[in-house]
Design a protein around this motif. Structure first.
Motif, PDB file in Angstrom:
ATOM      1  N   ILE A  20      26.888 -20.940  36.031  1.00 51.82           N
ATOM      2  CA  ILE A  20      25.825 -20.195  35.367  1.00 51.82           C
ATOM      3  C   ILE A  20      24.591 -20.238  36.249  1.00 51.82           C
ATOM      4  CG2 ILE A  20      24.353 -20.083  33.312  1.00 51.82           C
ATOM      5  CD1 ILE A  20      26.522 -21.919  31.958  1.00 51.82           C
ATOM      6  N   VAL A  32      26.741 -15.161  35.417  1.00 52.54           N
ATOM      7  CA  VAL A  32      27.762 -16.183  35.637  1.00 52.54           C
ATOM      8  C   VAL A  32      28.640 -15.729  36.792  1.00 52.54           C
ATOM      9  CG1 VAL A  32      29.849 -17.254  34.690  1.00 52.54           C
ATOM     10  CG2 VAL A  32      27.784 -17.092  33.304  1.00 52.54           C
ATOM     11  N   CYS A 103      22.243 -10.063  33.969  1.00 54.38           N
ATOM     12  CA  CYS A 103      23.497  -9.371  33.659  1.00 54.38           C
ATOM     13  C   CYS A 103      23.752  -9.286  32.153  1.00 54.38           C
ATOM     14  CB  CYS A 103      24.666 -10.097  34.318  1.00 54.38           C
ATOM     15  SG  CYS A 103      24.623 -10.014  36.131  1.00 54.38           S
ATOM     16  N   PHE A 104      23.047 -10.102  31.386  1.00 57.06           N
ATOM     17  CA  PHE A 104      23.291 -10.132  29.929  1.00 57.06           C
ATOM     18  C   PHE A 104      22.340  -9.161  29.236  1.00 57.06           C
ATOM     19  CE2 PHE A 104      24.982 -14.072  31.539  1.00 57.06           C
ATOM     20  CZ  PHE A 104      26.189 -14.175  30.868  1.00 57.06           C
ATOM     21  N   TYR A 105      22.518  -7.891  29.481  1.00 56.56           N
ATOM     22  CA  TYR A 105      21.556  -6.893  29.020  1.00 56.56           C
ATOM     23  C   TYR A 105      22.002  -6.181  27.747  1.00 56.56           C
ATOM     24  CZ  TYR A 105      24.595  -3.665  31.617  1.00 56.56           C
ATOM     25  OH  TYR A 105      25.669  -2.975  32.094  1.00 56.56           O
ATOM     26  N   ARG A 106      23.151  -6.561  27.204  1.00 61.64           N
ATOM     27  CA  ARG A 106      23.612  -5.951  25.957  1.00 61.64           C
ATOM     28  C   ARG A 106      23.661  -6.980  24.846  1.00 61.64           C
ATOM     29  NH1 ARG A 106      28.464  -2.784  28.837  1.00 61.64           N
ATOM     30  NH2 ARG A 106      28.393  -4.753  29.961  1.00 61.64           N
ATOM     31  N   ARG A 107      23.156  -6.589  23.704  1.00 61.76           N
ATOM     32  CA  ARG A 107      23.124  -7.481  22.544  1.00 61.76           C
ATOM     33  C   ARG A 107      23.890  -6.827  21.409  1.00 61.76           C
ATOM     34  NH1 ARG A 107      17.268  -8.983  21.601  1.00 61.76           N
ATOM     35  NH2 ARG A 107      17.242  -7.052  20.419  1.00 61.76           N
ATOM     36  N   LEU A 108      24.634  -7.656  20.698  1.00 60.05           N
ATOM     37  CA  LEU A 108      25.422  -7.146  19.577  1.00 60.05           C
ATOM     38  C   LEU A 108      24.523  -6.935  18.361  1.00 60.05           C
ATOM     39  CD1 LEU A 108      28.298  -6.413  18.755  1.00 60.05           C
ATOM     40  CD2 LEU A 108      28.667  -8.797  18.122  1.00 60.05           C
ATOM     41  N   TRP A 113      27.288  -2.936  20.841  1.00 58.69           N
ATOM     42  CA  TRP A 113      26.588  -3.538  21.979  1.00 58.69           C
ATOM     43  C   TRP A 113      25.470  -2.600  22.414  1.00 58.69           C
ATOM     44  CZ3 TRP A 113      27.765  -8.449  22.701  1.00 58.69           C
ATOM     45  CH2 TRP A 113      29.033  -8.905  22.353  1.00 58.69           C
TER      46      TRP A 113
ATOM     47  N   VAL B   9      35.043  -6.270  24.843  1.00 54.64           N
ATOM     48  CA  VAL B   9      35.046  -7.502  25.640  1.00 54.64           C
ATOM     49  C   VAL B   9      36.296  -7.531  26.521  1.00 54.64           C
ATOM     50  CG1 VAL B   9      35.025 -10.022  25.569  1.00 54.64           C
ATOM     51  CG2 VAL B   9      33.769  -8.705  23.836  1.00 54.64           C
ATOM     52  N   PRO B  18      34.396 -17.157  28.651  1.00 46.16           N
ATOM     53  CA  PRO B  18      33.414 -18.230  28.462  1.00 46.16           C
ATOM     54  C   PRO B  18      32.278 -17.747  27.560  1.00 46.16           C
ATOM     55  CG  PRO B  18      33.716 -17.695  30.820  1.00 46.16           C
ATOM     56  CD  PRO B  18      34.367 -16.611  30.031  1.00 46.16           C
ATOM     57  N   ILE B  20      28.433 -19.038  26.608  1.00 47.95           N
ATOM     58  CA  ILE B  20      27.344 -19.969  26.878  1.00 47.95           C
ATOM     59  C   ILE B  20      26.499 -20.100  25.626  1.00 47.95           C
ATOM     60  CG2 ILE B  20      25.283 -20.386  28.300  1.00 47.95           C
ATOM     61  CD1 ILE B  20      26.525 -18.256  30.271  1.00 47.95           C
ATOM     62  N   TRP B  34      34.742 -21.689  24.881  1.00 50.09           N
ATOM     63  CA  TRP B  34      35.581 -20.515  25.155  1.00 50.09           C
ATOM     64  C   TRP B  34      35.837 -19.793  23.850  1.00 50.09           C
ATOM     65  CZ3 TRP B  34      37.015 -19.272  30.211  1.00 50.09           C
ATOM     66  CH2 TRP B  34      36.632 -20.236  31.170  1.00 50.09           C
ATOM     67  N   LEU B  40      35.247 -15.032  18.200  1.00 51.88           N
ATOM     68  CA  LEU B  40      34.034 -14.208  18.189  1.00 51.88           C
ATOM     69  C   LEU B  40      33.871 -13.522  16.835  1.00 51.88           C
ATOM     70  CD1 LEU B  40      31.547 -13.027  19.501  1.00 51.88           C
ATOM     71  CD2 LEU B  40      32.994 -11.318  20.632  1.00 51.88           C
ATOM     72  N   VAL B  75      24.015 -12.539  20.110  1.00 53.54           N
ATOM     73  CA  VAL B  75      25.123 -12.622  21.063  1.00 53.54           C
ATOM     74  C   VAL B  75      24.934 -11.519  22.090  1.00 53.54           C
ATOM     75  CG1 VAL B  75      27.622 -12.491  21.380  1.00 53.54           C
ATOM     76  CG2 VAL B  75      26.689 -13.503  19.300  1.00 53.54           C
ATOM     77  N   ARG B  76      25.037 -11.889  23.353  1.00 51.45           N
ATOM     78  CA  ARG B  76      24.926 -10.916  24.438  1.00 51.45           C
ATOM     79  C   ARG B  76      26.200 -10.889  25.266  1.00 51.45           C
ATOM     80  NH1 ARG B  76      19.225  -9.829  26.874  1.00 51.45           N
ATOM     81  NH2 ARG B  76      17.853 -10.078  25.079  1.00 51.45           N
ATOM     82  N   LEU B  77      26.387  -9.781  25.960  1.00 53.51           N
ATOM     83  CA  LEU B  77      27.569  -9.577  26.799  1.00 53.51           C
ATOM     84  C   LEU B  77      27.093  -9.207  28.197  1.00 53.51           C
ATOM     85  CD1 LEU B  77      30.712  -9.210  26.806  1.00 53.51           C
ATOM     86  CD2 LEU B  77      30.298  -6.819  26.177  1.00 53.51           C
ATOM     87  N   ASP B  78      27.774  -9.701  29.209  1.00 53.55           N
ATOM     88  CA  ASP B  78      27.303  -9.426  30.577  1.00 53.55           C
ATOM     89  C   ASP B  78      27.876  -8.116  31.115  1.00 53.55           C
ATOM     90  OD1 ASP B  78      29.907 -10.080  31.282  1.00 53.55           O
ATOM     91  OD2 ASP B  78      29.307 -11.359  32.944  1.00 53.55           O
ATOM     92  N   GLU B  81      31.452  -7.650  31.235  1.00 53.10           N
ATOM     93  CA  GLU B  81      32.009  -7.742  29.883  1.00 53.10           C
ATOM     94  C   GLU B  81      33.006  -8.888  29.734  1.00 53.10           C
ATOM     95  OE1 GLU B  81      33.275  -3.736  29.921  1.00 53.10           O
ATOM     96  OE2 GLU B  81      31.259  -2.971  29.583  1.00 53.10           O
ATOM     97  N   ASP B  82      32.795  -9.933  30.524  1.00 55.26           N
ATOM     98  CA  ASP B  82      33.719 -11.059  30.423  1.00 55.26           C
ATOM     99  C   ASP B  82      33.027 -12.417  30.261  1.00 55.26           C
ATOM    100  OD1 ASP B  82      32.794 -11.336  32.987  1.00 55.26           O
ATOM    101  OD2 ASP B  82      34.746 -11.158  33.959  1.00 55.26           O
ATOM    102  N   VAL B  83      31.758 -12.389  29.910  1.00 54.94           N
ATOM    103  CA  VAL B  83      31.060 -13.624  29.544  1.00 54.94           C
ATOM    104  C   VAL B  83      30.126 -13.313  28.379  1.00 54.94           C
ATOM    105  CG1 VAL B  83      29.590 -15.536  30.307  1.00 54.94           C
ATOM    106  CG2 VAL B  83      31.065 -14.391  31.970  1.00 54.94           C
ATOM    107  N   LEU B  84      30.086 -14.224  27.402  1.00 56.70           N
ATOM    108  CA  LEU B  84      29.190 -14.085  26.246  1.00 56.70           C
ATOM    109  C   LEU B  84      28.054 -15.097  26.361  1.00 56.70           C
ATOM    110  CD1 LEU B  84      32.035 -13.948  23.576  1.00 56.70           C
ATOM    111  CD2 LEU B  84      30.585 -12.015  24.251  1.00 56.70           C
ATOM    112  N   LEU B  85      26.901 -14.702  25.866  1.00 56.85           N
ATOM    113  CA  LEU B  85      25.732 -15.584  25.841  1.00 56.85           C
ATOM    114  C   LEU B  85      25.211 -15.647  24.414  1.00 56.85           C
ATOM    115  CD1 LEU B  85      23.455 -17.219  27.234  1.00 56.85           C
ATOM    116  CD2 LEU B  85      22.294 -15.044  27.686  1.00 56.85           C
TER     117      LEU B  85
END
Lengths: 129, 129
Positions: A20, A32, A103-108, A113, B9, B18, B20, B34, B40, B75-78, B81-85
């Motif tokens: 990270i 990441v 890179c985390f520019y989308r929020r649910l 998204w 996702v 993953p 975070i 994870w 999710l 919740v955010r997505l990178d 689209e393979d990591v959540l924050l």
């Protein structure tokens, strides 16, 4: 020099762990990447983040094309020894290949998204030089 | 309800990505867990972090034993689209099973991983109730 510190990391079967990148100062999670032994060693030797590119299948110095290097201030390891946390200074204030800060520019939101961060620089102006 | 947001996702071959957990307010990175689709979905339905435990091979509501639940604010997505924050409120101020605030309690210094965060509560007092 001893590589005990590299042996301490619990590398997955594919040789990788997630790394990270968190921005110093703002605390923002920027991205990441993935690291193998060589990537982490190169990161510590150069003081700049070097990841393993899963798509290119080679070491990838972050910013080698874009100039958006990451100067690494510290590296942490988690309790399971299988995730790294880098504290970085992000050159250009742009970590994402889309030209955004993070890179985390989308929020649910309500099952969708939603893009919540602006593009700071057109990717065409970042990569087509 | 549509599950388009879950399809968006980019789950790995093992069904996981993953996730975070970053603390609201402090911005501290607390841990990485994870998640699979069910984790999710359960997280969004309950508002509390639910991960996939790779060791127990089942869904694991964070804090189900320790009481150290994580209330999820966002919740955010990178970009890949393979990591959540996750932005979370950490119950008890302890995310780590070692009794520390964060799982990232070791920092690399001169080729050694040094513990830099205190144990706030003895794990025996967390788990042996």
């Amino acid at each position: 020099m001893s590589e005990n510190w590299l042996n301490k990391v619990n590398w997955a079967d594919n040789g990788l762990v997630p790394a990270i990148a968190q921005e110093a100062g703002s605390g923002k999670v920027l991205m990441v990447g993935w690291m193998n032994r060589d990537a982490l060693r190169a990161t510590m030797e150069t003081g700049e983040a070097v990841y393993w590119s899963r798509s290119r299948k080679r070491l990838w110095r972050k910013g080698e094309e874009s100039g958006h290097l990451q100067k690494v201030r510290s590296v942490r390891l988690d309790c399971d020894e299988d995730v790294l946390l880098l504290e970085v200074e992000q050159a250009g204030g742009i970590a994402c290949h889309t030209g955004r800060h993070s890179c985390f520019y989308r929020r649910l939101e309500h099952g969708e998204w939603i893009e919540v961060e602006p593009v700071l620089k057109d990717p065409k102006d970042i990569y087509d030089k």
